[in-house]
Structure formats: C-alpha cells, structure tokens
Motif scaffolding. Structure first.
Motif, PDB file in Angstrom:
ATOM      1  N   SER A  87     -57.721  17.449 -82.159  1.00  0.00           N
ATOM      2  CA  SER A  87     -58.772  18.100 -82.932  1.00  0.00           C
ATOM      3  C   SER A  87     -58.644  17.748 -84.412  1.00  0.00           C
ATOM      4  O   SER A  87     -57.590  17.338 -84.885  1.00  0.00           O
ATOM      5  N   LYS A  88     -59.705  17.928 -85.132  1.00  0.00           N
ATOM      6  CA  LYS A  88     -59.719  17.623 -86.570  1.00  0.00           C
ATOM      7  C   LYS A  88     -59.522  18.891 -87.400  1.00  0.00           C
ATOM      8  O   LYS A  88     -59.906  18.959 -88.537  1.00  0.00           O
ATOM      9  N   THR A 110     -54.247  22.269 -86.864  1.00  0.00           N
ATOM     10  CA  THR A 110     -53.564  21.465 -85.854  1.00  0.00           C
ATOM     11  C   THR A 110     -52.064  21.432 -86.140  1.00  0.00           C
ATOM     12  O   THR A 110     -51.650  21.260 -87.284  1.00  0.00           O
ATOM     13  N   ALA A 111     -51.253  21.598 -85.105  1.00  0.00           N
ATOM     14  CA  ALA A 111     -49.798  21.648 -85.252  1.00  0.00           C
ATOM     15  C   ALA A 111     -49.210  20.236 -85.258  1.00  0.00           C
ATOM     16  O   ALA A 111     -48.823  19.702 -84.226  1.00  0.00           O
ATOM     17  N   ILE A 112     -49.172  19.638 -86.453  1.00  0.00           N
ATOM     18  CA  ILE A 112     -48.582  18.312 -86.638  1.00  0.00           C
ATOM     19  C   ILE A 112     -47.328  18.482 -87.499  1.00  0.00           C
ATOM     20  O   ILE A 112     -47.368  19.110 -88.556  1.00  0.00           O
ATOM     21  N   ILE A 166     -45.361  14.013 -85.308  1.00  0.00           N
ATOM     22  CA  ILE A 166     -45.560  14.353 -83.901  1.00  0.00           C
ATOM     23  C   ILE A 166     -46.330  15.663 -83.845  1.00  0.00           C
ATOM     24  O   ILE A 166     -46.145  16.539 -84.689  1.00  0.00           O
ATOM     25  N   GLY A 167     -47.222  15.767 -82.897  1.00  0.00           N
ATOM     26  CA  GLY A 167     -48.027  16.976 -82.764  1.00  0.00           C
ATOM     27  C   GLY A 167     -47.788  17.661 -81.429  1.00  0.00           C
ATOM     28  O   GLY A 167     -47.287  17.051 -80.483  1.00  0.00           O
ATOM     29  N   VAL A 168     -48.118  18.934 -81.374  1.00  0.00           N
ATOM     30  CA  VAL A 168     -48.068  19.684 -80.125  1.00  0.00           C
ATOM     31  C   VAL A 168     -49.393  20.421 -79.959  1.00  0.00           C
ATOM     32  O   VAL A 168     -50.022  20.830 -80.926  1.00  0.00           O
ATOM     33  N   ASP A 169     -49.829  20.547 -78.722  1.00  0.00           N
ATOM     34  CA  ASP A 169     -51.024  21.321 -78.415  1.00  0.00           C
ATOM     35  C   ASP A 169     -50.660  22.800 -78.414  1.00  0.00           C
ATOM     36  O   ASP A 169     -49.587  23.185 -77.940  1.00  0.00           O
ATOM     37  N   LEU A 170     -51.538  23.627 -78.959  1.00  0.00           N
ATOM     38  CA  LEU A 170     -51.350  25.075 -78.949  1.00  0.00           C
ATOM     39  C   LEU A 170     -52.269  25.681 -77.904  1.00  0.00           C
ATOM     40  O   LEU A 170     -53.427  25.271 -77.769  1.00  0.00           O
TER      41      LEU A 170
END
Length: 190
Positions: free
Chosen positions: A135-136, A140-142, A159-163
């Motif tokens: 998502s923009k 966003t958890a980056i 690195i990102g994680v989906d919430l």
C-alpha cells in the motif's frame, strides 16, 4: 527519470517503461557479481507467540495489538568476511512502536547467511487497520536498516511486514420472523 536500486544477486533485470498513450518499452540489463562487499536482507521470521520476547496469538502474522519478535537474516553475497555486524533500525509508521532499535548479527562468512542474534521487537497499535506493505499509506510498516561492520562500513536495506486487523465473525444467531398478523395463542388460551 532516474532511479537507483541494489540488485541482490547476479543475473538479469528486466525494466519496463510505460506512459499514457505510449507503447511500453522493455529492456533487459545484465547484473554481474562483484568482488566487493555485498550484503542484503534475505529472509524474515515472525514470532508472535506468548514468550518472553513477544505477545500474540501464534498465527505467524502481525496482528493489531501484538508485540512481535522479527528475526532477520542477512546474506553476505561478497567475497570477504563481514565481522561484528549490527543494524540500526527505524520505522516511521505511527502504528509501530520499536522496542529495540539495534539488532546484533555477528560475523557473516563470504557467500553465507546469518540470522540476527536477537530479534527486532516492536508493538503494533491495538487499533491498527489492515495495511499491506504494497500500500502507499504513510502507516505502512516498513523498517529501515543501516547495517554496519567493525570497520564502520555501512549498508542500507529495508523490509516491510503486513499488518492485520482482527476479523470478527458472527455465529449462533436466532432468526426472528416478522409479525404475520396471525395469533400465536395456543388452544385453550383466552
């Protein structure tokens, strides 16, 4: 338009350029290996059980309200040993509270991988909505990492994680029929 990226392995990269009312242009660019130091994040492991490191439901995903232990793996794709590796971590999402900002790794031999000695720990806001890394959103958890070795050479990666938000389900509902005008009195009732 200029952009910079760091390939994480040798091979080929295909670049496609598009614009409104134009035919797409595509080119393949060769990526060759380097004898220089080359380091990148190669994997992540989410721990969300109820342990001394984290608190969650153990489903392996980052849910609203959980405290997560994120184990990171670095890959040394270069030809020299990388010693005393550690990462300084930042996250700008208002939904994330970092509990640890320095993650130790140790020594990573050439062409080898190593999981962090300790996890990156963070808490997710209990009212966090579902937000995917694609998502923009500003939420966003980056996680941005500045990784250094004993010689103060530095590398950057993210690195990102989906919430995930809690999904509520409704079960065992009684269905009430509307009044039909018919009496529901039983025989003998007055």
């Amino acid at each position: 338009f200029s952009f910079y990226f760091t390939p994480k392995s040798s091979g080929e990269v295909t670049v496609t350029v598009t614009a409104h009312n134009y035919i797409p242009f595509q080119i393949t660019v060769p990526v060759t290996g380097s004898s220089a130091r080359s380091l990148f994040l190669s994997d992540k492991r989410i721990q969300d059980d109820n342990s001394s490191l984290c608190q969650g439901n153990g489903d392996g995903q980052c849910d609203a309200g959980e405290t997560i232990a994120l184990w990171l793996t670095l890959k040394n794709n270069g030809s020299s040993l990388l010693d005393s590796m550690k990462a300084q971590v930042q996250c700008f999402s208002p939904l994330i509270t970092l509990l640890d900002s320095v993650i130790p790794f140790g020594t990573i031999p050439s062409d080898d991988s190593l999981e962090s000695a300790l996890p990156l720990r963070f808490k997710i806001d209990r009212d966090a909505p579902e937000i995917w890394t694609s998502s923009k959103s500003d939420s966003t958890a980056i996680f941005f990492l500045q990784i250094t070795d004993h010689g103060n050479n530095w590398y950057t990666d993210s690195i990102g994680v989906d919430l995930f938000a809690p999904d509520l389900e409704q079960r065992s509902k009684n269905i009430l029929l509307p009044q039909t005008g018919l009496s529901t009195a039983h025989a003998g009732d007055s």
